[in-house]
Design a protein around this motif. Structure first.
Motif, PDB file in Angstrom:
ATOM      1  N   GLY A 128     -36.531  73.394 -16.354  1.00  0.00           N
ATOM      2  CA  GLY A 128     -37.093  72.067 -16.090  1.00  0.00           C
ATOM      3  C   GLY A 128     -35.996  71.039 -15.852  1.00  0.00           C
ATOM      4  N   ILE A 129     -34.906  71.126 -16.627  1.00  0.00           N
ATOM      5  CA  ILE A 129     -33.775  70.204 -16.425  1.00  0.00           C
ATOM      6  C   ILE A 129     -33.195  70.403 -15.025  1.00  0.00           C
ATOM      7  CG2 ILE A 129     -31.377  69.772 -17.173  1.00  0.00           C
ATOM      8  CD1 ILE A 129     -32.456  70.098 -20.085  1.00  0.00           C
ATOM      9  N   ARG A 130     -33.034  71.659 -14.614  1.00  0.00           N
ATOM     10  CA  ARG A 130     -32.584  71.935 -13.238  1.00  0.00           C
ATOM     11  C   ARG A 130     -33.557  71.355 -12.215  1.00  0.00           C
ATOM     12  NH1 ARG A 130     -28.970  76.522 -12.481  1.00  0.00           N
ATOM     13  NH2 ARG A 130     -28.477  77.478 -14.485  1.00  0.00           N
ATOM     14  N   ALA A 131     -34.854  71.560 -12.459  1.00  0.00           N
ATOM     15  CA  ALA A 131     -35.877  71.086 -11.512  1.00  0.00           C
ATOM     16  C   ALA A 131     -35.851  69.567 -11.393  1.00  0.00           C
ATOM     17  CB  ALA A 131     -37.264  71.562 -11.953  1.00  0.00           C
ATOM     18  N   GLY A 132     -35.685  68.879 -12.522  1.00  0.00           N
ATOM     19  CA  GLY A 132     -35.617  67.413 -12.514  1.00  0.00           C
ATOM     20  C   GLY A 132     -34.409  66.927 -11.730  1.00  0.00           C
ATOM     21  N   ARG A 133     -33.296  67.652 -11.854  1.00  0.00           N
ATOM     22  CA  ARG A 133     -32.072  67.266 -11.151  1.00  0.00           C
ATOM     23  C   ARG A 133     -32.216  67.488  -9.641  1.00  0.00           C
ATOM     24  NH1 ARG A 133     -27.710  70.403 -13.794  1.00  0.00           N
ATOM     25  NH2 ARG A 133     -28.725  69.484 -15.620  1.00  0.00           N
TER      26      ARG A 133
ATOM     27  N   MET B 241     -34.989  67.398  -7.978  1.00  0.00           N
ATOM     28  CA  MET B 241     -36.019  66.500  -7.425  1.00  0.00           C
ATOM     29  C   MET B 241     -35.976  65.200  -8.229  1.00  0.00           C
ATOM     30  SD  MET B 241     -40.103  67.323  -6.960  1.00  0.00           S
ATOM     31  CE  MET B 241     -40.590  66.842  -8.641  1.00  0.00           C
ATOM     32  N   PRO B 242     -34.869  64.429  -8.052  1.00  0.00           N
ATOM     33  CA  PRO B 242     -34.667  63.253  -8.906  1.00  0.00           C
ATOM     34  C   PRO B 242     -35.633  62.123  -8.588  1.00  0.00           C
ATOM     35  CG  PRO B 242     -32.979  63.349  -7.207  1.00  0.00           C
ATOM     36  CD  PRO B 242     -33.803  64.594  -7.053  1.00  0.00           C
ATOM     37  N   LEU B 243     -35.763  61.205  -9.513  1.00  0.00           N
ATOM     38  CA  LEU B 243     -36.491  59.961  -9.256  1.00  0.00           C
ATOM     39  C   LEU B 243     -35.536  58.970  -8.606  1.00  0.00           C
ATOM     40  CD1 LEU B 243     -38.577  59.336 -12.481  1.00  0.00           C
ATOM     41  CD2 LEU B 243     -39.201  60.592 -10.419  1.00  0.00           C
ATOM     42  N   PRO B 244     -36.040  58.093  -7.751  1.00  0.00           N
ATOM     43  CA  PRO B 244     -35.200  57.012  -7.220  1.00  0.00           C
ATOM     44  C   PRO B 244     -34.924  56.014  -8.355  1.00  0.00           C
ATOM     45  CG  PRO B 244     -37.488  56.683  -6.584  1.00  0.00           C
ATOM     46  CD  PRO B 244     -37.421  58.006  -7.276  1.00  0.00           C
TER      47      PRO B 244
ATOM     48  N   MET C 217     -41.318  53.850 -12.607  1.00  0.00           N
ATOM     49  CA  MET C 217     -40.901  55.226 -12.883  1.00  0.00           C
ATOM     50  C   MET C 217     -42.127  56.150 -12.898  1.00  0.00           C
ATOM     51  SD  MET C 217     -38.444  56.347 -16.042  1.00  0.00           S
ATOM     52  CE  MET C 217     -38.074  58.118 -16.257  1.00  0.00           C
ATOM     53  N   GLU C 218     -43.202  55.670 -13.487  1.00  0.00           N
ATOM     54  CA  GLU C 218     -44.443  56.458 -13.505  1.00  0.00           C
ATOM     55  C   GLU C 218     -44.949  56.682 -12.081  1.00  0.00           C
ATOM     56  OE1 GLU C 218     -47.794  55.447 -16.401  1.00  0.00           O
ATOM     57  OE2 GLU C 218     -48.884  55.360 -14.502  1.00  0.00           O
ATOM     58  N   ALA C 219     -44.906  55.618 -11.267  1.00  0.00           N
ATOM     59  CA  ALA C 219     -45.374  55.743  -9.882  1.00  0.00           C
ATOM     60  C   ALA C 219     -44.505  56.719  -9.091  1.00  0.00           C
ATOM     61  CB  ALA C 219     -45.394  54.371  -9.208  1.00  0.00           C
ATOM     62  N   ALA C 220     -43.180  56.655  -9.307  1.00  0.00           N
ATOM     63  CA  ALA C 220     -42.266  57.550  -8.591  1.00  0.00           C
ATOM     64  C   ALA C 220     -42.500  59.000  -9.012  1.00  0.00           C
ATOM     65  CB  ALA C 220     -40.818  57.135  -8.857  1.00  0.00           C
TER      66      ALA C 220
ATOM     67  N   GLU D 156     -34.648  65.274 -18.188  1.00  0.00           N
ATOM     68  CA  GLU D 156     -33.633  65.016 -17.171  1.00  0.00           C
ATOM     69  C   GLU D 156     -33.877  63.691 -16.464  1.00  0.00           C
ATOM     70  OE1 GLU D 156     -30.921  66.390 -16.781  1.00  0.00           O
ATOM     71  OE2 GLU D 156     -30.215  65.758 -14.801  1.00  0.00           O
ATOM     72  N   TRP D 157     -35.132  63.411 -16.136  1.00  0.00           N
ATOM     73  CA  TRP D 157     -35.426  62.146 -15.454  1.00  0.00           C
ATOM     74  C   TRP D 157     -35.055  60.941 -16.320  1.00  0.00           C
ATOM     75  CZ3 TRP D 157     -40.896  63.363 -12.958  1.00  0.00           C
ATOM     76  CH2 TRP D 157     -40.693  64.106 -11.788  1.00  0.00           C
ATOM     77  N   PHE D 158     -35.416  60.993 -17.594  1.00  0.00           N
ATOM     78  CA  PHE D 158     -35.085  59.848 -18.460  1.00  0.00           C
ATOM     79  C   PHE D 158     -33.577  59.736 -18.668  1.00  0.00           C
ATOM     80  CE2 PHE D 158     -39.635  59.799 -19.483  1.00  0.00           C
ATOM     81  CZ  PHE D 158     -39.844  58.424 -19.433  1.00  0.00           C
ATOM     82  N   THR D 159     -32.894  60.864 -18.801  1.00  0.00           N
ATOM     83  CA  THR D 159     -31.439  60.835 -18.959  1.00  0.00           C
ATOM     84  C   THR D 159     -30.770  60.276 -17.698  1.00  0.00           C
ATOM     85  OG1 THR D 159     -31.585  62.760 -20.412  1.00  0.00           O
ATOM     86  CG2 THR D 159     -29.406  62.221 -19.534  1.00  0.00           C
ATOM     87  N   MET D 160     -31.218  60.759 -16.520  1.00  0.00           N
ATOM     88  CA  MET D 160     -30.627  60.291 -15.267  1.00  0.00           C
ATOM     89  C   MET D 160     -30.834  58.797 -15.053  1.00  0.00           C
ATOM     90  SD  MET D 160     -31.694  63.317 -12.610  1.00  0.00           S
ATOM     91  CE  MET D 160     -30.565  63.083 -11.211  1.00  0.00           C
ATOM     92  N   LEU D 161     -31.962  58.274 -15.531  1.00  0.00           N
ATOM     93  CA  LEU D 161     -32.232  56.846 -15.335  1.00  0.00           C
ATOM     94  C   LEU D 161     -31.685  56.013 -16.482  1.00  0.00           C
ATOM     95  CD1 LEU D 161     -35.737  56.784 -13.603  1.00  0.00           C
ATOM     96  CD2 LEU D 161     -33.469  56.624 -12.592  1.00  0.00           C
TER      97      LEU D 161
END
Lengths: 151, 151, 151, 151
Positions: A46-51, A53-56, A64-67, A120-125
């Motif tokens: 999942g961490i790989r998948a989040g990376r 397909m990142p969020l803008p 963030m929810e909409a993205a 991953e998404w929360f960490t990246m943002l």
């Protein structure tokens, strides 16, 4: 949501072509590793998948929810709701195709996949490294998954 | 079959919802096991899959091919051709969804899955234990897989 | 292409959800209009469809074929081959979903739809008004459709 | 049901391959017949569809609802709820694929299709000839359709 709808909608998510491969492949893996190890693999996946397909960049939790939902909608992976509470954030994900195709018992480990994606998404943002996404309770009767982001 | 058709047909087999899960999950597994071990897992999974979806009793190779194609057609898993040669039987499987969704490099191990399915089907229908299904060559340009049943 | 493949591939194109609506709706229409009138409606609909999904400017027939196939591939509407002969251009379209869902008898009128699409595309890209796209022969055993553009 | 879910679920019901044919075909028909005539065609088509896919004998309204939902679930045509009131029966159908693929404006006539299906099912199972299924109000924001069976 009423059970009748959830049952119907989950039934529609079953993919027999991929269940044919995934059912036996997962059984085979679970003859070699524990459920807990499978969950760890799913979380790392999942961490790989989040990376991949990142969020803008997002300026609010709503953005963030909409993205996230733009991604989920395009993939047919359901819908997520973020909600802030004092001390934690709740992440509720409905209509992921995991349970319908992998089966209910698989959710013990497969829930780790979305846990990893959200982590991953929360960490990246910019969420601090001490904020962890963890599942809260099991899968409910319709396959919905609830996580919380907290220290 | 002409490349243009094969390319089109394989493109149609891509499942983006399951590629989102399977791509990273497979990458994660391959950071722990070798390609050869993955191929072994896939073959064992195929044997399980063949047992769970057995062929009915068949009186000829033609009947067996038709019974196999009934399963494949229902699942959207492509089409198989059996052909007898002196000393071996050739098994040619086209339009499995594996390559389109897992990607070309994954075929190095994923081809083991159908190898296992055919192994189990031939064993269940009475092929001697010394007859083995083995892949012949790699995946061709359109994702077709060729196996042979032989001593 | 070999019948076994075509039969399989056409079977996969059947959409039961839309067949449920379209079968009876078409039967109802045909109790009011003739097959020839239905074919005219389908051709006019195809002209509208071609206008709504135009081809980009193309410098060669090859580019035009590629642009058409980009549309068809994205929609899952099969694949087309253009071929020049002295005096006419041949248009061969395979794997349109029409026959698999509407049924063989419907092709007597439904073939008019793609006739209209190609008519509009050739007209928009500068074919003279006296060049007409017309079907050549019936639907072949696998549902392929052949048209010719000629005076 | 909350709008966010309905919007997502309806989005997933859009079929671009059939929208490509149906959009222009319907536009073409509506250049020849009125919306009211189209609704009549759709209702008659629904009656044909109900006859071709009949309900089994049912001993209660609940059984009838379950039998209808078996059909709808297999086809991916949504879910229906029957409810008895004094003087009429309410029929609420959600998640039919009509609106997502034909578009909102088409519902003015396309709602006639399910009206016909339910009319035929109730008539076949013994509802008196003076009991008519009629739509109640328009399509709601999520594409749900409400009919009533009454004198």
């Amino acid at each position: 949501m009423h059970d009748k709808f959830s049952e119907y909608l989950n039934g529609q998510l079953h993919n027999s072509a991929w269940a044919f491969f995934l059912g036996p492949f997962v059984q085979e893996l679970l003859s070699h590793v524990t459920n807990e190890e499978m969950r760890g693999l799913a979380r790392s996946a999942g961490i790989r998948a989040g990376r991949e397909m990142p969020l803008p960049a997002c300026e609010s939790l709503q953005q963030m929810e909409a993205a996230a939902n733009d991604h989920w909608s395009r993939l047919g992976w359901g819908i997520v709701t973020f909600q802030e509470y004092s001390g934690h954030l709740s992440i509720e994900h409905r209509f992921a195709p995991l349970r319908a195709t992998l089966g209910e018992p698989a959710m013990a480990w497969a829930a780790g996949f979305l846990e990893g994606v959200y982590q991953e998404w929360f960490t990246m943002l910019g969420a601090g490294r001490d904020l962890l996404v963890r599942q809260e309770g099991g899968t409910d009767s319709y396959g919905g998954l609830v996580y919380r982001l907290a220290r």
